[in-house]
Design a protein around this motif. Structure first.
Motif, PDB file in Angstrom:
ATOM      1  N   ALA A   1      -0.692  12.687  -6.491  1.00 27.24           N
ATOM      2  CA  ALA A   1      -2.097  12.774  -6.903  1.00 27.24           C
ATOM      3  C   ALA A   1      -2.602  14.206  -6.812  1.00 27.24           C
ATOM      4  O   ALA A   1      -3.411  14.650  -7.616  1.00 27.24           O
ATOM      5  CB  ALA A   1      -2.961  11.851  -6.047  1.00 27.24           C
ATOM      6  N   THR A   2      -2.129  14.926  -5.815  1.00 18.72           N
ATOM      7  CA  THR A   2      -2.446  16.345  -5.694  1.00 18.72           C
ATOM      8  C   THR A   2      -1.352  17.012  -4.877  1.00 18.72           C
ATOM      9  O   THR A   2      -1.012  16.522  -3.802  1.00 18.72           O
ATOM     10  CB  THR A   2      -3.820  16.590  -5.039  1.00 18.72           C
ATOM     11  N   PRO A   3      -0.799  18.105  -5.342  1.00 21.17           N
ATOM     12  CA  PRO A   3       0.246  18.802  -4.578  1.00 21.17           C
ATOM     13  C   PRO A   3      -0.229  19.278  -3.215  1.00 21.17           C
ATOM     14  O   PRO A   3       0.568  19.552  -2.329  1.00 21.17           O
ATOM     15  CB  PRO A   3       0.583  19.997  -5.482  1.00 21.17           C
ATOM     16  N   ALA A   4      -1.550  19.361  -3.032  1.00 23.80           N
ATOM     17  CA  ALA A   4      -2.087  19.852  -1.758  1.00 23.80           C
ATOM     18  C   ALA A   4      -1.827  18.887  -0.613  1.00 23.80           C
ATOM     19  O   ALA A   4      -1.842  19.283   0.553  1.00 23.80           O
ATOM     20  CB  ALA A   4      -3.587  20.113  -1.891  1.00 23.80           C
ATOM     21  N   PHE A   5      -1.616  17.600  -0.916  1.00 27.76           N
ATOM     22  CA  PHE A   5      -1.361  16.625   0.146  1.00 27.76           C
ATOM     23  C   PHE A   5      -0.241  17.071   1.070  1.00 27.76           C
ATOM     24  O   PHE A   5      -0.391  17.126   2.287  1.00 27.76           O
ATOM     25  CB  PHE A   5      -0.982  15.268  -0.459  1.00 27.76           C
ATOM     26  N   GLU A   6       0.902  17.356   0.482  1.00 28.02           N
ATOM     27  CA  GLU A   6       2.077  17.695   1.277  1.00 28.02           C
ATOM     28  C   GLU A   6       1.851  18.967   2.078  1.00 28.02           C
ATOM     29  O   GLU A   6       2.228  19.058   3.250  1.00 28.02           O
ATOM     30  CB  GLU A   6       3.305  17.840   0.376  1.00 28.02           C
ATOM     31  N   LYS A   7       1.182  19.942   1.473  1.00 32.17           N
ATOM     32  CA  LYS A   7       0.917  21.196   2.172  1.00 32.17           C
ATOM     33  C   LYS A   7      -0.029  20.975   3.358  1.00 32.17           C
ATOM     34  O   LYS A   7       0.179  21.525   4.438  1.00 32.17           O
ATOM     35  CB  LYS A   7       0.323  22.220   1.208  1.00 32.17           C
ATOM     36  N   MET A   8      -1.044  20.156   3.146  1.00 25.67           N
ATOM     37  CA  MET A   8      -1.991  19.906   4.230  1.00 25.67           C
ATOM     38  C   MET A   8      -1.334  19.113   5.348  1.00 25.67           C
ATOM     39  O   MET A   8      -1.633  19.313   6.529  1.00 25.67           O
ATOM     40  CB  MET A   8      -3.224  19.169   3.698  1.00 25.67           C
ATOM     41  N   ASN A   9      -0.445  18.218   4.999  1.00 30.88           N
ATOM     42  CA  ASN A   9       0.280  17.460   6.020  1.00 30.88           C
ATOM     43  C   ASN A   9       1.106  18.396   6.894  1.00 30.88           C
ATOM     44  O   ASN A   9       1.151  18.256   8.122  1.00 30.88           O
ATOM     45  CB  ASN A   9       1.179  16.420   5.358  1.00 30.88           C
ATOM     46  N   VAL A  10       1.759  19.377   6.264  1.00 29.25           N
ATOM     47  CA  VAL A  10       2.544  20.359   7.012  1.00 29.25           C
ATOM     48  C   VAL A  10       1.638  21.150   7.952  1.00 29.25           C
ATOM     49  O   VAL A  10       1.986  21.404   9.118  1.00 29.25           O
ATOM     50  CB  VAL A  10       3.284  21.305   6.048  1.00 29.25           C
ATOM     51  N   VAL A  11       0.466  21.534   7.478  1.00 30.54           N
ATOM     52  CA  VAL A  11      -0.474  22.302   8.306  1.00 30.54           C
ATOM     53  C   VAL A  11      -0.923  21.481   9.512  1.00 30.54           C
ATOM     54  O   VAL A  11      -0.956  21.993  10.644  1.00 30.54           O
ATOM     55  CB  VAL A  11      -1.698  22.738   7.471  1.00 30.54           C
TER      56      VAL A  11
ATOM     57  N   VAL B   1       0.872  -1.174   0.000  1.00 33.59           N
ATOM     58  CA  VAL B   1       0.000   0.000   0.000  1.00 33.59           C
ATOM     59  C   VAL B   1       0.904   1.217   0.000  1.00 33.59           C
ATOM     60  O   VAL B   1       1.761   1.365   0.871  1.00 33.59           O
ATOM     61  CB  VAL B   1      -0.931   0.033   1.224  1.00 33.59           C
ATOM     62  N   LYS B   2       0.717   2.084  -0.980  1.00 38.51           N
ATOM     63  CA  LYS B   2       1.582   3.248  -1.120  1.00 38.51           C
ATOM     64  C   LYS B   2       0.731   4.489  -1.301  1.00 38.51           C
ATOM     65  O   LYS B   2      -0.229   4.497  -2.077  1.00 38.51           O
ATOM     66  CB  LYS B   2       2.510   3.069  -2.329  1.00 38.51           C
ATOM     67  N   PHE B   3       1.079   5.537  -0.590  1.00 34.82           N
ATOM     68  CA  PHE B   3       0.376   6.802  -0.727  1.00 34.82           C
ATOM     69  C   PHE B   3       0.984   7.598  -1.866  1.00 34.82           C
ATOM     70  O   PHE B   3       2.199   7.744  -1.959  1.00 34.82           O
ATOM     71  CB  PHE B   3       0.443   7.596   0.578  1.00 34.82           C
ATOM     72  N   ASN B   4       0.127   8.092  -2.733  1.00 30.31           N
ATOM     73  CA  ASN B   4       0.568   8.791  -3.928  1.00 30.31           C
ATOM     74  C   ASN B   4       0.489  10.298  -3.711  1.00 30.31           C
ATOM     75  O   ASN B   4      -0.537  10.924  -3.965  1.00 30.31           O
ATOM     76  CB  ASN B   4      -0.289   8.370  -5.119  1.00 30.31           C
ATOM     77  N   LEU B   5       1.582  10.888  -3.254  1.00 27.93           N
ATOM     78  CA  LEU B   5       1.605  12.328  -3.003  1.00 27.93           C
ATOM     79  C   LEU B   5       1.466  13.145  -4.279  1.00 27.93           C
ATOM     80  O   LEU B   5       1.081  14.310  -4.240  1.00 27.93           O
ATOM     81  CB  LEU B   5       2.896  12.707  -2.282  1.00 27.93           C
TER      82      LEU B   5
END
Length: 276
Positions: free
Chosen positions: A167-177, A161-165
């Motif tokens: 898929a949307t650049p917003a993933f990484e930004k939301m993780n930081v938030v 199972v792998k998370f595809n960052l």
């Protein structure tokens, strides 16, 4: 995976919304075939008997009985028979989205799993079919519940199972938030401050945040504060006033909000905790 990343993905996946389009058991006809098409729905095929082929994004498979295949939406696929011993299969077509994003764009899984407990899985699909054909008031709730169970059990059974960052650049930004919120719960956090961290306009940020977490930024922050407060009530002997300070809330507001969300006061909650 780092703890903060795992927390983010658990919270993200918890907002999954599913909708079943069709579910059935079918012994396919010899003419069952479609080549190089792109479906708009996800599909599960649980093979019970027979032979045939599936091609998913250029990879061809020859499924065997007691294998469950996931065919994600928006990928190029083909299927067909190879002899008169055709597939007998449980199947369902469905959407699985978090916000506007397909779950299986964000999550890359194995294409199929080997079913070790066939009777349990047959029961899952039989329940899914029965509920989807029922006219009872609660049938839609039951249908979604079983479909979520199938998706969750499939993911847990995958070798990878792998998370595809990407898929949307917003993933990484939301993780930081979310990491920032976790580290600054005692601060007076504002939407403007969090939006600036993500480099988004506040109005866009609020909507995006809700798509990712299921809550507005303020709701999420308050829930995180209450979870931390419950941990402190359970694991420490700090008094309620000190715990309110530790989660960045004024005492009376904290007490009122805790009661609204948990049904009891912080003091009563602590009294319910079993003593060693």
């Amino acid at each position: 995976m780092k703890h903060s990343d795992k927390t983010f993905w658990k919270q993200y996946i918890a907002n999954l919304q599913v909708d079943l389009a069709h579910a059935a058991y079918t012994k396919v006809e010899r003419i069952w075939e479609d080549l190089d098409y792109t479906p708009i729905l996800n599909k599960f095929y649980y093979i019970i008997e027979g032979e045939g082929f599936l091609t998913i994004d250029g990879q061809t498979y020859y499924p065997k009985p007691n294998e469950l295949y996931l065919l994600p939406a928006d990928g190029v696929q083909s299927y067909g028979t190879i002899n008169d011993d055709t597939f007998g299969k449980y199947w369902c077509h469905f959407t699985a989205k978090i916000g506007e994003l397909n779950l299986f764009q964000a999550l890359e899984t194995s294409r199929f799993i080997r079913i070790e407990q066939p009777e349990q899985w047959r029961n899952k699909f039989e329940r899914l079919i029965d509920y989807s054909n029922s006219d009872k008031l609660t049938s839609r709730i039951h249908t979604n519940s079983v479909l979520l169970e199938i998706i969750a059990d499939y993911i847990e059974s995958c070798d990878k199972v792998k998370f595809n960052l990407k898929a949307t650049p917003a993933f990484e930004k939301m993780n930081v938030v979310l990491q920032y919120i976790e580290a600054h719960l005692t601060d007076n956090l504002t939407v403007e401050e969090l939006a600036q961290i993500a480099h988004f306009h506040p109005n866009y940020f609020i909507q995006l945040f809700k798509n990712f977490t299921g809550n507005s930024p303020i709701q999420y922050i308050n829930r995180a504060r209450l979870e931390k407060a419950k941990n402190l009530l359970t694991m420490t002997e700090l008094n309620v006033s000190a715990i309110a300070d530790a989660v960045g809330l004024e005492f009376s507001y904290f007490s009122r909000m805790f009661r609204e969300h948990n049904g009891v006061s912080p003091t009563a909650y602590r009294e319910f905790i079993p003593k060693d």
